[in-house]
Scaffold this motif. Structure first.
Motif, PDB file in Angstrom:
ATOM      1  N   VAL A  26      -2.493 -13.485   0.669  1.00 48.33           N
ATOM      2  CA  VAL A  26      -3.155 -12.465   1.441  1.00 48.33           C
ATOM      3  C   VAL A  26      -2.338 -11.430   1.919  1.00 48.33           C
ATOM      4  O   VAL A  26      -1.216 -11.667   2.546  1.00 48.33           O
ATOM      5  CB  VAL A  26      -4.103 -13.106   2.702  1.00 48.33           C
ATOM      6  N   GLY A  27      -2.783 -10.189   1.558  1.00 47.12           N
ATOM      7  CA  GLY A  27      -1.776  -8.979   2.051  1.00 47.12           C
ATOM      8  C   GLY A  27      -2.617  -7.775   2.506  1.00 47.12           C
ATOM      9  O   GLY A  27      -3.683  -7.746   2.379  1.00 47.12           O
ATOM     10  N   THR A  28      -2.001  -6.676   2.960  1.00 47.97           N
ATOM     11  CA  THR A  28      -2.593  -5.447   3.227  1.00 47.97           C
ATOM     12  C   THR A  28      -1.933  -4.423   2.554  1.00 47.97           C
ATOM     13  O   THR A  28      -1.217  -4.508   1.568  1.00 47.97           O
ATOM     14  CB  THR A  28      -2.418  -5.239   4.863  1.00 47.97           C
ATOM     15  N   ASN A  29      -2.274  -3.258   2.777  1.00 45.13           N
ATOM     16  CA  ASN A  29      -1.873  -2.041   2.215  1.00 45.13           C
ATOM     17  C   ASN A  29      -0.722  -1.430   3.147  1.00 45.13           C
ATOM     18  O   ASN A  29      -1.377  -0.647   3.835  1.00 45.13           O
ATOM     19  CB  ASN A  29      -2.827  -1.122   1.552  1.00 45.13           C
ATOM     20  N   ALA A  88      11.733 -11.814   3.865  1.00 47.97           N
ATOM     21  CA  ALA A  88      11.768 -10.481   3.166  1.00 47.97           C
ATOM     22  C   ALA A  88      10.829 -10.680   2.013  1.00 47.97           C
ATOM     23  O   ALA A  88      10.067  -9.766   1.678  1.00 47.97           O
ATOM     24  CB  ALA A  88      13.339  -9.989   2.749  1.00 47.97           C
ATOM     25  N   ARG A  89      10.838 -11.611   1.178  1.00 50.31           N
ATOM     26  CA  ARG A  89       9.910 -11.972   0.228  1.00 50.31           C
ATOM     27  C   ARG A  89       8.414 -11.962   0.546  1.00 50.31           C
ATOM     28  O   ARG A  89       7.600 -11.035  -0.018  1.00 50.31           O
ATOM     29  CB  ARG A  89      10.327 -12.994  -0.579  1.00 50.31           C
ATOM     30  N   LYS A  90       8.306 -12.631   1.674  1.00 44.80           N
ATOM     31  CA  LYS A  90       6.946 -12.655   2.229  1.00 44.80           C
ATOM     32  C   LYS A  90       6.328 -11.342   2.668  1.00 44.80           C
ATOM     33  O   LYS A  90       5.425 -10.854   2.445  1.00 44.80           O
ATOM     34  CB  LYS A  90       6.995 -13.758   3.225  1.00 44.80           C
ATOM     35  N   LEU A  91       7.320 -10.554   3.280  1.00 49.79           N
ATOM     36  CA  LEU A  91       6.871  -9.064   3.734  1.00 49.79           C
ATOM     37  C   LEU A  91       6.533  -8.293   2.621  1.00 49.79           C
ATOM     38  O   LEU A  91       5.705  -7.400   2.739  1.00 49.79           O
ATOM     39  CB  LEU A  91       7.992  -8.645   4.646  1.00 49.79           C
ATOM     40  N   ARG A  92       7.420  -8.252   1.522  1.00 52.90           N
ATOM     41  CA  ARG A  92       6.982  -7.372   0.422  1.00 52.90           C
ATOM     42  C   ARG A  92       5.796  -7.837  -0.178  1.00 52.90           C
ATOM     43  O   ARG A  92       5.046  -6.842  -0.711  1.00 52.90           O
ATOM     44  CB  ARG A  92       8.230  -7.449  -0.630  1.00 52.90           C
ATOM     45  N   LEU A  93       5.273  -8.966  -0.274  1.00 56.46           N
ATOM     46  CA  LEU A  93       3.932  -9.506  -0.804  1.00 56.46           C
ATOM     47  C   LEU A  93       3.075  -8.881   0.137  1.00 56.46           C
ATOM     48  O   LEU A  93       1.960  -8.093  -0.291  1.00 56.46           O
ATOM     49  CB  LEU A  93       4.020 -10.869  -0.836  1.00 56.46           C
ATOM     50  N   MET A  94       3.073  -9.147   1.514  1.00 58.52           N
ATOM     51  CA  MET A  94       2.130  -8.765   2.477  1.00 58.52           C
ATOM     52  C   MET A  94       1.952  -7.451   2.429  1.00 58.52           C
ATOM     53  O   MET A  94       0.824  -6.708   2.783  1.00 58.52           O
ATOM     54  CB  MET A  94       2.608  -9.219   3.990  1.00 58.52           C
ATOM     55  N   ARG A  95       3.007  -6.484   2.153  1.00 63.13           N
ATOM     56  CA  ARG A  95       2.832  -4.860   2.263  1.00 63.13           C
ATOM     57  C   ARG A  95       2.162  -4.446   1.017  1.00 63.13           C
ATOM     58  O   ARG A  95       1.495  -3.456   0.885  1.00 63.13           O
ATOM     59  CB  ARG A  95       4.370  -4.382   1.975  1.00 63.13           C
ATOM     60  N   ASN A  96       2.039  -5.461  -0.067  1.00 67.90           N
ATOM     61  CA  ASN A  96       1.189  -4.705  -1.157  1.00 67.90           C
ATOM     62  C   ASN A  96       0.343  -5.705  -1.860  1.00 67.90           C
ATOM     63  O   ASN A  96       0.057  -6.196  -2.815  1.00 67.90           O
ATOM     64  CB  ASN A  96       2.581  -4.533  -2.348  1.00 67.90           C
ATOM     65  N   PHE A  97      -0.765  -5.887  -0.781  1.00 63.36           N
ATOM     66  CA  PHE A  97      -1.991  -6.808  -1.042  1.00 63.36           C
ATOM     67  C   PHE A  97      -1.531  -8.217  -1.516  1.00 63.36           C
ATOM     68  O   PHE A  97      -2.453  -9.065  -2.174  1.00 63.36           O
ATOM     69  CB  PHE A  97      -2.828  -6.269  -2.415  1.00 63.36           C
ATOM     70  N   GLY A  98      -0.476  -8.632  -1.624  1.00 65.13           N
ATOM     71  CA  GLY A  98       0.064  -9.815  -2.078  1.00 65.13           C
ATOM     72  C   GLY A  98      -0.013 -10.100  -3.652  1.00 65.13           C
ATOM     73  O   GLY A  98       0.175 -11.172  -4.131  1.00 65.13           O
ATOM     74  N   PHE A  99       0.066  -8.893  -4.349  1.00 62.59           N
ATOM     75  CA  PHE A  99       0.450  -8.628  -5.530  1.00 62.59           C
ATOM     76  C   PHE A  99       1.890  -9.295  -5.975  1.00 62.59           C
ATOM     77  O   PHE A  99       2.784  -9.010  -5.525  1.00 62.59           O
ATOM     78  CB  PHE A  99       0.337  -7.392  -6.439  1.00 62.59           C
ATOM     79  N   THR A 100       1.882 -10.340  -6.984  1.00 63.81           N
ATOM     80  CA  THR A 100       3.257 -10.964  -7.376  1.00 63.81           C
ATOM     81  C   THR A 100       3.497 -10.250  -8.702  1.00 63.81           C
ATOM     82  O   THR A 100       4.602 -10.626  -9.510  1.00 63.81           O
ATOM     83  CB  THR A 100       3.321 -12.399  -7.605  1.00 63.81           C
ATOM     84  N   GLY A 101       2.405  -9.757  -9.520  1.00 61.96           N
ATOM     85  CA  GLY A 101       2.465  -9.208 -10.845  1.00 61.96           C
ATOM     86  C   GLY A 101       1.192  -8.456 -11.112  1.00 61.96           C
ATOM     87  O   GLY A 101       0.301  -8.706 -10.488  1.00 61.96           O
ATOM     88  N   TYR A 102       1.240  -7.776 -12.299  1.00 62.90           N
ATOM     89  CA  TYR A 102       0.039  -7.320 -12.904  1.00 62.90           C
ATOM     90  C   TYR A 102      -0.968  -8.200 -12.564  1.00 62.90           C
ATOM     91  O   TYR A 102      -1.122  -9.433 -13.277  1.00 62.90           O
ATOM     92  CB  TYR A 102       0.163  -6.806 -14.200  1.00 62.90           C
ATOM     93  N   ASP A 103      -2.207  -8.173 -12.018  1.00 63.14           N
ATOM     94  CA  ASP A 103      -3.568  -8.786 -12.013  1.00 63.14           C
ATOM     95  C   ASP A 103      -3.228 -10.001 -11.329  1.00 63.14           C
ATOM     96  O   ASP A 103      -4.019 -11.161 -11.529  1.00 63.14           O
ATOM     97  CB  ASP A 103      -4.100  -9.089 -13.530  1.00 63.14           C
TER      98      ASP A 103
END
Ligand SMILES: *Cc1c(COP(=O)(O)O)cnc(C)c1O
Length: 402
Positions: free
Chosen positions: A238-241, A218-233
């Motif tokens: 690697v992720g997509t939108n 689930a954690r991996k999928l959330r990162l992938m869904r949002n460009f791999g962002f883990t926080g501001y900047d």
């Protein structure tokens, strides 16, 4: 209503319906509640990116399915793509050919070969014996498809996946609100994918979700869904939108509130179709197990060319003339679409049941806009067409000869 020969449009009558009847015409929830939500979204100017509506949509999905995590996405195709990637599938993955082409595309899109397996003609779901026969040293996973909302052979596929150390994923695009042996679909395999496209049982205009009980996945999928962002900047992956918008989530929430109402309409329609079609020679409507939760979203009729006076394609032509746009889902099967027919030209040799069933099934209009009266009229058209089969076939042959 009793139709006579002259009533049929194909024999010179007027179309039975003034307006076209479509398969998959969207169901719509309560408009007032939706408009309140849309106004709120505009007032707060929080349109997307982890907003409150997506969060509560995901919360409702986990409550209704009993699954720990829901990752809502812009559509189910992207949900399949990120699930496939997050699970590390490579090489070859086994899927049915008798499915919507997105199941295959989500693999081919990332250079994974979809290997097409045959179906059990009784259930239209992938036959576990065919799955087992198509395993090679390059196989890494299986994607089962709960076609028409009916659970595919979950137990057998789970057992095969475990024995061959394969990853098991489910395309549950049709199966929101359905169960298998009493357990809601969503919690089987490593993950399952729902579609909330406009034409599906529950809709968010466009939308989808991956659901899973696996925390790390689930954690991996959330990162992938949002460009791999883990926080501001900060990007760690690697992720997509693949994000769902707030407006889509608001439509989805409103659709979920109408869920029981839509099931009731679908069930009523299904029963009227069955009553009126199952009495016709060579026609049978697929069954839904009454001991399970079903969404009754698909009215699928099989026309057996050996005993019906007209075949599936002839019936489609007749219905089209009456403004009934029945569809031949999922003809001709993914293996006969490009690029698959060119890449894997021998697939059909392993798919005899898929080829036979795909030539015999049609989907009929249902949902909120279709009443029992309309359904009786549609069934009357089919009955009258059968009674005048000889004359109609001659006309159809003349048309195609030109
Ligand atoms: C609709 C559908 C999809 C794709 O869903 P989208 O939300 O339109 O991307 C995938 N698989 C099956 C079986 C479907 O019917």
């Amino acid at each position: 209503m009793k139709l006579t020969v002259d009533d049929l449009a194909i024999l010179g009558g007027r179309p039975a319906f003034a307006e076209k009847l479509y398969v998959g015409r969207p169901n719509i929830g309560d408009r007032t509640r939706l408009l309140v939500r849309l106004n709120d979204i505009l007032d707060t100017r929080w349109l997307t990116n982890g907003g409150p509506y997506v969060e509560s949509f995901e919360g409702r999905i986990t409550e209704l399915t009993g699954v720990k995590h829901c990752i809502a996405t812009c559509n189910a195709t992207v949900a399949l793509e990120i699930a496939i990637r997050a699970l590390g599938l490579v090489g070859e993955v086994l899927i049915p050919s008798f499915t919507f082409v997105a199941t295959a595309h989500a693999l081919q899109w990332q250079q994974i070969r979809p290997v097409f397996c045959d179906i059990d003609p009784k259930t239209h779901c992938m036959d576990p014996r065919s799955v087992e026969a198509m395993i090679t040293p390059r196989t890494t996973g299986i994607i089962g498809v709960h076609l028409w909302g009916r659970a595919c052979y979950v137990n057998a596929l789970t057992e095969i996946a475990a024995r061959h150390k394969l990853t098991l994923l489910f395309d549950a695009a049709h199966a929101f609100g359905c169960s298998d042996r009493g357990r809601m679909i969503g919690s089987f395999g490593e993950a399952e994918v729902f579609s909330f496209h406009a034409t599906k049982f529950v809709n968010s205009l466009e939308g989808g979700a991956v659901v899973t009980n696996n925390n790390a996945l689930a954690r991996k999928l959330r990162l992938m869904r949002n460009f791999g962002f883990t926080g501001y900047d900060k990007v760690n992956y690697v992720g997509t939108n693949g994000k769902m918008t707030e407006v889509c989530a608001a439509v989805g929430l409103t659709s979920l509130e109408a869920l029981n109402e839509i099931v009731e309409v679908n069930r009523r329609n299904y029963e009227v179709y069955r009553e009126n079609l199952d009495v016709l020679p060579g026609v049978s409507v697929i069954e839904y197990d009454p001991t399970e939760h079903n969404n009754y979203h698909y009215i699928v009729a099989e026309i057996d060319p050996a005993s019906a006076p007209l075949n599936r394609d002839e019936l489609l032509a007749i219905l089209l003339n009456e403004n009934v746009l029945a569809r031949r889902y999922f003809w001709p099967g993914c293996h006969r679409m490009e690029p698959y027919r060119t890449l894997y030209p021998n697939s059909h040799l392993f798919l005899p049941q898929t080829e036979r069933v795909a030539a015999q099934v049609m989907s009929l209009p249902t949902g909120q806009t279709i009443t029992p009266e309309i359904i009786r009229a549609i069934c009357d058209i089919i009955r009258a067409a059968f009674e005048n089969a000889g004359e109609i076939r001659k006309i159809l042959e003349e048309k195609t000869a030109v």
